[in-house]
Design an enzyme around this catalytic site. Structure first.
Site, PDB file in Angstrom:
ATOM      1  N   ARG A 172       0.821  -1.212   0.000  1.00 26.19           N
ATOM      2  CA  ARG A 172       0.000   0.000   0.000  1.00 26.19           C
ATOM      3  C   ARG A 172       0.858   1.268   0.000  1.00 26.19           C
ATOM      4  O   ARG A 172       0.419   2.317  -0.485  1.00 26.19           O
ATOM      5  CB  ARG A 172      -0.924   0.016   1.213  1.00 26.19           C
ATOM      6  CG  ARG A 172      -2.022  -1.041   1.162  1.00 26.19           C
ATOM      7  CD  ARG A 172      -2.921  -0.962   2.384  1.00 26.19           C
ATOM      8  NE  ARG A 172      -3.562   0.341   2.510  1.00 26.19           N
ATOM      9  CZ  ARG A 172      -4.228   0.744   3.589  1.00 26.19           C
ATOM     10  NH1 ARG A 172      -4.338  -0.075   4.636  1.00 26.19           N
ATOM     11  NH2 ARG A 172      -4.787   1.940   3.634  1.00 26.19           N
ATOM     12  N   TYR A 186      -7.923  15.357  -6.237  1.00 27.30           N
ATOM     13  CA  TYR A 186      -8.258  16.624  -5.592  1.00 27.30           C
ATOM     14  C   TYR A 186      -7.458  16.772  -4.297  1.00 27.30           C
ATOM     15  O   TYR A 186      -7.148  15.792  -3.630  1.00 27.30           O
ATOM     16  CB  TYR A 186      -9.758  16.726  -5.291  1.00 27.30           C
ATOM     17  CG  TYR A 186     -10.306  15.647  -4.373  1.00 27.30           C
ATOM     18  CD1 TYR A 186     -10.418  15.845  -2.999  1.00 27.30           C
ATOM     19  CD2 TYR A 186     -10.727  14.423  -4.888  1.00 27.30           C
ATOM     20  CE1 TYR A 186     -10.938  14.860  -2.168  1.00 27.30           C
ATOM     21  CE2 TYR A 186     -11.239  13.440  -4.065  1.00 27.30           C
ATOM     22  CZ  TYR A 186     -11.339  13.661  -2.704  1.00 27.30           C
ATOM     23  OH  TYR A 186     -11.834  12.696  -1.881  1.00 27.30           O
ATOM     24  N   PRO A 187      -7.113  18.002  -3.935  1.00 29.81           N
ATOM     25  CA  PRO A 187      -6.479  18.259  -2.648  1.00 29.81           C
ATOM     26  C   PRO A 187      -7.516  18.636  -1.602  1.00 29.81           C
ATOM     27  O   PRO A 187      -8.633  19.053  -1.953  1.00 29.81           O
ATOM     28  CB  PRO A 187      -5.560  19.442  -2.954  1.00 29.81           C
ATOM     29  CG  PRO A 187      -6.309  20.212  -3.996  1.00 29.81           C
ATOM     30  CD  PRO A 187      -7.078  19.196  -4.809  1.00 29.81           C
ATOM     31  N   MET A 188      -7.159  18.494  -0.333  1.00 29.32           N
ATOM     32  CA  MET A 188      -8.110  18.828   0.729  1.00 29.32           C
ATOM     33  C   MET A 188      -7.389  19.227   2.009  1.00 29.32           C
ATOM     34  O   MET A 188      -6.208  18.934   2.202  1.00 29.32           O
ATOM     35  CB  MET A 188      -9.036  17.657   1.011  1.00 29.32           C
ATOM     36  CG  MET A 188      -8.365  16.402   1.504  1.00 29.32           C
ATOM     37  SD  MET A 188      -9.554  15.177   2.109  1.00 29.32           S
ATOM     38  CE  MET A 188     -10.267  16.061   3.489  1.00 29.32           C
ATOM     39  N   ASP A 189      -8.116  19.923   2.866  1.00 27.33           N
ATOM     40  CA  ASP A 189      -7.646  20.347   4.190  1.00 27.33           C
ATOM     41  C   ASP A 189      -8.643  19.907   5.255  1.00 27.33           C
ATOM     42  O   ASP A 189      -9.795  19.587   4.958  1.00 27.33           O
ATOM     43  CB  ASP A 189      -7.560  21.881   4.270  1.00 27.33           C
ATOM     44  CG  ASP A 189      -6.319  22.442   3.610  1.00 27.33           C
ATOM     45  OD1 ASP A 189      -5.417  21.669   3.251  1.00 27.33           O
ATOM     46  OD2 ASP A 189      -6.266  23.680   3.435  1.00 27.33           O
ATOM     47  N   HIS A 213     -15.354   7.637   9.035  1.00 27.45           N
ATOM     48  CA  HIS A 213     -15.098   8.116   7.679  1.00 27.45           C
ATOM     49  C   HIS A 213     -14.594   6.975   6.796  1.00 27.45           C
ATOM     50  O   HIS A 213     -15.026   6.808   5.652  1.00 27.45           O
ATOM     51  CB  HIS A 213     -14.061   9.245   7.753  1.00 27.45           C
ATOM     52  CG  HIS A 213     -13.719   9.851   6.430  1.00 27.45           C
ATOM     53  ND1 HIS A 213     -14.584  10.643   5.714  1.00 27.45           N
ATOM     54  CD2 HIS A 213     -12.576   9.788   5.697  1.00 27.45           C
ATOM     55  CE1 HIS A 213     -14.004  11.042   4.600  1.00 27.45           C
ATOM     56  NE2 HIS A 213     -12.788  10.534   4.561  1.00 27.45           N
ATOM     57  N   GLN A 226      -8.334   3.936  -3.966  1.00 26.49           N
ATOM     58  CA  GLN A 226      -8.029   5.241  -3.385  1.00 26.49           C
ATOM     59  C   GLN A 226      -6.589   5.264  -2.878  1.00 26.49           C
ATOM     60  O   GLN A 226      -6.148   4.346  -2.193  1.00 26.49           O
ATOM     61  CB  GLN A 226      -8.985   5.530  -2.231  1.00 26.49           C
ATOM     62  CG  GLN A 226      -8.694   6.839  -1.494  1.00 26.49           C
ATOM     63  CD  GLN A 226      -9.686   7.089  -0.381  1.00 26.49           C
ATOM     64  OE1 GLN A 226     -10.664   7.784  -0.556  1.00 26.49           O
ATOM     65  NE2 GLN A 226      -9.439   6.498   0.779  1.00 26.49           N
TER      66      GLN A 226
END
Length: 294
Positions: A172, A186-189, A213, A226
Site C-alpha cells: 500500500r 483533488y487536494p483537501m484540508d 469516515h 483510493q
C-alpha cells in the site's frame, strides 16, 4: 462540551498526557503535473516534425510508464487526458524520493514536446497511511510502561513499531499506479478556523471520526482504488486524494456519500477536482492528433 466545539477540554487522566499527533507511515513520493497543450502551435508544424516529436515523447514516457521488474520500489509514471478547462494533460509520477521526482520532471522538460506544453498547476505529496487506531494503542502501551513521551526510548520504541507496520503495509505504501481508465484527483484540508478546528479535537475523538469516515470508503472496495498522499509542508493543501475507477460515476457516489459523515461535513475543505482518462504512452501521438485512445 461537544466534540464539534473548537476548544474541547480533555479529562485529567493518563491518556491526556499522550501526544496529540497521530503516527503515519510514508511510501512513494508523488508529483502531479497538469499541462495545457499548445495545439495551435502544434498544428503549424509539418506532419513529419509532429510525428518525430511524438515518437520521442512516446519512447521516453514508455520507459517511465513501466515499473522495472525485480528492481524494488522504483516507481512509475502515467499519462491522463484531462476533461474540462483546467488542463489538457496530467502526468502522475510515483518515485522513491523527491530527487527522483525532480529527475522525472527534468526528463519531461528536456523533450521536444515540452515546447508545446504549458504548466497550469502541479501537486507535490507523499503516499501516507494514517494510523489513528494504532497510534492510540502504541501510545497507551508505552505510557503504561512508564516510558516518557518524546524521550529517546519513546522514539526508539515507536520507530521499531513503525518499521514493522511499513513491512506489513509495503504494497500500500509502494503501489503500482492503478490501471483503471479514469482518475479523479483533488487536494483537501481539515478546517482550522475559530469556530471549527480539527486540530483542537482530542486524538481519541479524531480517531473515532476517522474510523467512521473510513467505513464509507470500504463500502466501495472493488469499485474504486483510493490513494491518499500527505502534503503538509510540501504544497498548499494538507492532503491529496487520487481515485481510480473504470466507471467515473463511482467518484460522484463515493464523494457525495462521504460528505454526510461528520468529519467531512464539519471539518473538510476541498480544492479543485481534476478528472482524466488514462492514455498509454504508446498512444500519445494519436491523443495529440485529437483522438482519444481506447
Amino acid at each position: 462540551m461537544t466534540a464539534t466545539t473548537s476548544t474541547p477540554v480533555r479529562p485529567h487522566s493518563a491518556s491526556a498526557e499522550i501526544p496529540e499527533v497521530p503516527l503515519t507511515t510514508e511510501g512513494y513520493s508523488v508529483l502531479h503535473q497538469m499541462m495545457r497543450f499548445r495545439r495551435t502551435a502544434w498544428r503549424a508544424l509539418p506532419e513529419a516534425t509532429r510525428s518525430a516529436i511524438a515518437r520521442e515523447a512516446e519512447a521516453a514516457l514508455g520507459e517511465m510508464e513501466e515499473k522495472p521488474a525485480g528492481a524494488g520500489p522504483a516507481g512509475q509514471s502515467a499519462l491522463f487526458s484531462l476533461i474540462g478547462h483546467k488542463g489538457d494533460l496530467m502526468f502522475v509520477h510515483f518515485r522513491n524520493s523527491f530527487a527522483d521526482l525532480n529527475q522525472a520532471e527534468l526528463k519531461l522538460a528536456n523533450l521536444q514536446l515540452n515546447d508545446y506544453l504549458e504548466p497550469t498547476t502541479s501537486y507535490l505529496s507523499i503516499i501516507e497511511l494514517g494510523l489513528y487506531d494504532s497510534t492510540l494503542k502504541i501510545y497507551k502501551e508505552l505510557t503504561d510502561q512508564g516510558i516518557q513521551p518524546h524521550s529517546d526510548q519513546w522514539k526508539a520504541e515507536i520507530e521499531c513499531k513503525l518499521n514493522r507496520h511499513r513491512e506489513a503495509m509495503h504494497p500500500r505504501l509502494f503501489p503500482e499506479i492503478p490501471p483503471n481508465r479514469y482518475i479523479c484527483f483533488y487536494p483537501m484540508d481539515r478546517k482550522r478556523g475559530e469556530d471549527k478546528n480539527w486540530y483542537t479535537l482530542p486524538i481519541e475523538e479524531r480517531a473515532r471520526q476517522m474510523n467512521d469516515h473510513g467505513m464509507v470508503g470500504r463500502r466501495y472496495s472493488g469499485e474504486v482504488k483510493q490513494i491518499i498522499t500527505g502534503s503538509i509542508g510540501f504544497d498548499d493543501w494538507e492532503w491529496g486524494v487520487d481515485l481510480f475507477a473504470d466507471d467515473p460515476l463511482v467518484f460522484k457516489k463515493l464523494i457525495y456519500e462521504m460528505r454526510f459523515d461528520h468529519v467531512s461535513a464539519v471539518y473538510a475543505l476541498f480544492g479543485q477536482f481534476y478528472v482524466g482518462v488514462r492514455c498509454p504512452a504508446a498512444a500519445l501521438e494519436k491523443l495529440l492528433s485529437g483522438e482519444l485512445p481506447k
